[in-house]
Enzyme design. Structure first.
Site, PDB file in Angstrom:
ATOM      1  N   GLU A  82      -5.168  -3.942  -2.357  1.00 58.22           N
ATOM      2  CA  GLU A  82      -6.560  -3.576  -2.516  1.00 58.22           C
ATOM      3  C   GLU A  82      -6.912  -2.079  -1.267  1.00 58.22           C
ATOM      4  O   GLU A  82      -7.773  -1.708  -1.276  1.00 58.22           O
ATOM      5  CB  GLU A  82      -7.238  -4.716  -1.727  1.00 58.22           C
TER       6      GLU A  82
ATOM      7  N   CYS B  57       9.621   1.539   3.632  1.00 64.30           N
ATOM      8  CA  CYS B  57      10.406   0.371   4.134  1.00 64.30           C
ATOM      9  C   CYS B  57      11.810   0.844   4.129  1.00 64.30           C
ATOM     10  O   CYS B  57      12.749  -0.048   4.978  1.00 64.30           O
ATOM     11  CB  CYS B  57      10.289  -0.640   2.814  1.00 64.30           C
TER      12      CYS B  57
ATOM     13  N   SER C 124       4.771  -7.225   3.251  1.00 66.84           N
ATOM     14  CA  SER C 124       5.533  -7.660   4.710  1.00 66.84           C
ATOM     15  C   SER C 124       6.075  -8.763   4.498  1.00 66.84           C
ATOM     16  O   SER C 124       6.052  -9.629   3.548  1.00 66.84           O
ATOM     17  CB  SER C 124       4.221  -7.630   5.645  1.00 66.84           C
TER      18      SER C 124
ATOM     19  N   GLU D 194       8.636  -5.125  13.140  1.00 66.68           N
ATOM     20  CA  GLU D 194       8.557  -3.665  12.417  1.00 66.68           C
ATOM     21  C   GLU D 194       7.155  -2.743  12.836  1.00 66.68           C
ATOM     22  O   GLU D 194       6.109  -3.490  12.833  1.00 66.68           O
ATOM     23  CB  GLU D 194       8.175  -4.064  11.004  1.00 66.68           C
TER      24      GLU D 194
ATOM     25  N   PHE E 224       0.807  -1.177   0.026  1.00 60.30           N
ATOM     26  CA  PHE E 224       0.077   0.068   0.040  1.00 60.30           C
ATOM     27  C   PHE E 224       0.691   1.349  -0.108  1.00 60.30           C
ATOM     28  O   PHE E 224       0.385   2.229  -0.418  1.00 60.30           O
ATOM     29  CB  PHE E 224      -0.945   0.112   1.172  1.00 60.30           C
TER      30      PHE E 224
END
Ligand code: NAD
Length: 491
Positions: free
Chosen positions: A178, A283, A228, A384, A151
């Site tokens: 999505e 990231c 992920s 994370e 996303f």
């Protein structure tokens, strides 16, 4: 009823989702419904894959120089629509308009690099590997390729792969997240102007069912994934079990080390941008700041000021430096991890939880958050967080700092701030991460370098971008040729 229903696209046509569940797409700053996205199933993927497979023979036979013409055009279209796409990204993803514009620029850079495909695709030849025998290495397209995106960069991440896959002669299916499907929907609409052969560019919206359809369809030969770590591992193993090539970029927890000889003012500005830019949902966002020796006090003071001063609000509003996180569930998860860090022994420095932004009370806002002294045994130390949260740690030497850097599960990025060349070289050499920043907070490789990643941040061999992408999207064919006898005589 919303009128903004995302469609799928294959064989050069838009297809209304039939029989799929629909999911609302929400603006994370307002919860306004921006559209509906179908959660397509394997049957939709199969139709896209068949259209792509049918397009393969014609597309691969097109001379690379002709395919490059489409990319030049693609670059122009992205430039013309840059602001429009940036606004869409800010609306569905929450980031600021400047961040969204920067994202499209990165997409354009990848199109530029892939436009060099006539040269990038060259093979090699050795004459006379034995008397009269020549050997040639050619690159052929790998086949239909699929891109599964996260996303957080709806406009950029598909372009780490898309232009290279196309340039190498492969038809492509894109499966956006999505949660942010509007951007790629619009990108594909814009790309209709390219008049690509039917089936070369395809779009399937959805989540797990669509991904499983991709992983199991025999016509799809290569999968590029970003998201992920648990999903990266799953996709890598299922793709491999089905004989596909896969490159899967996973999660991260990026450390930065600050030495006492760093320029504290610029280090703070750059680290604050890394930790809090895109609301920490990058990231390559720094999430742990490790000060060495006397760097602790000045850095803690200045990063505290930077955290308190950051303007949080709606990404499309002027002067806003940080938007919301993606969903209410994400906000709850992040705030829960902060609470757990405190319960495990961390000390709060700046508490950004429970942020209420006037006019945007329903938004998923968290203000910049800092805590210090989190024990390394805490689960939060290796989890994370993916939000605007920075953990402060203190050590006494560069060696201890590097040990801490290398103790993590992830290896996406590690950064050092210093004015010492020898410390920089030591760090560059010894830090276990695929992307290293020296006085850089977001060490995002430019498009002609591989976007690296080590340990649990990457599963695969060849990375996205540049020549790695060309290797990934081609299969090598080696030809050995012997010709008439008189050319092969022994001397
Ligand atoms: P995610 O893993 O939830 O989703 C990524 C994609 O996988 C989406 O398209 C989603 O539909 C699909 N997916 C989700 N669950 C699935 C399942 N169980 N089975 C099959 N498919 C599934 O990731 P996200 O929340 O969209 O993105 C954030 C994550 O991406 C963070 O962990 C971040 O670090 C990572 N990321 C990594 C990089 C990198 O370069 N390494 C870059 C950007 C983001």
């Amino acid at each position: 009823m919303t009128t903004n229903l995302m469609m799928n696209y294959w064989n050069g046509e838009w297809h209304r989702p039939a029989g799929s569940d629909l999911l609302d797409v929400l603006n994370p700053a307002t919860q306004e419904v921006l559209g509906e996205v179908p959660l397509s199933r394997a049957d939709a993927v199969a139709q896209a894959a068949e259209a792509a497979q049918a397009a393969l023979p014609g597309w691969r036979r097109m001379p690379p120089n002709d395919r490059a013409q489409y990319l030049y055009h693609m670059k122009r279209l992205l430039e013309e629509h840059r602001d429009e796409l940036a606004r869409l990204i800010s609306m569905e993803c929450g980031k600021t308009l400047d961040e969204s514009r920067g994202e499209i620029l990165r997409a354009i850079e990848n199109v530029e690099v892939a436009s060099g495909i006539p040269t990038l695709l060259q093979g090699k030849i050795s004459e006379d590997i034995a008397p009269g025998i020549d050997e040639i290495m050619l690159r052929h397209p790998v086949g239909v390729c699929a891109i599964i995106a996260p996303f957080n960069f709806p406009g950029m991440i598909p372009f780490w792969f898309l232009p290279y896959a196309l340039a190498c002669g492969n038809p492509v299916i894109v499966k956006p997240s999505e949660r942010v499907p509007l951007t790629m929907q619009r990108v594909v609409q814009i790309m209709e102007d390219l008049k690509l052969p039917k089936g070369v560019l395809n779009l399937v919206n959805g989540s797990k069912d669509a991904v499983d359809g991709i992983l199991d369809h025999p016509a799809i030969r290569a999968v590029s994934f970003v998201g992920s770590t648990p999903v990266a591992k799953y996709i890598y193993s299922r793709a491999a079990a089905n004989g596909k090539r896969a490159q899967c970029q996973g999660g991260a927890k990026n450390p930065v080390v600050i030495l006492p000889d760093a320029d504290m003012e610029s280090a703070t500005r750059i680290i604050a941008d890394s930790a809090f830019g895109c609301a920490g949902q990058r990231c390559l966002a720094v999430s742990t700041a490790i000060t060495v020796g006397e760097a602790e006090r000045p850095f803690t003071e200045s990063i505290t000021d930077a955290a308190l001063q950051r303007t949080v609000g709606y990404g499309l509003d002027e002067g806003v430096q940080m938007g919301p996180v993606i969903t209410p569930a994400s906000k709850t998860r992040i705030e829960g991890l902060v609470a757990k860090a405190l319960a495990d022994g961390a000390e709060m420095v700046v508490d950004g939880r429970g942020a209420a932004i006037p006019g945007f009370e329903k938004g998923n806002f968290i203000r910049p958050t800092l805590f210090s002294g989190l024990p390394m045994e805490s689960e939060v130390a290796s989890t994370e967080i993916f939000g605007p949260v920075l953990s402060l740690l203190q050590v006494e030497s560069v060696e201890q700092a590097i040990e801490l850097v290398n103790s993590g599960r992830y290896g996406n990025q590690a950064s050092l701030f210093t004015s010492s060349g020898s410390a920089a070289r030591k760090f560059r050499y010894e830090a276990d991460a695929g992307n290293i920043g020296i006085n850089i907070g977001v060490a995002a490789p430019i498009a002609y370098f591989p976007f690296s990643g080590w340990k649990e941040s990457f599963f695969g061999d060849l990375h996205g971008q540049g020549t790695d992408a060309v290797d990934f999207f081609t299969q090598k064919k080696v030809v050995i040729e012997r010709w008439p006898k008189e050319w092969s005589r022994k001397f």
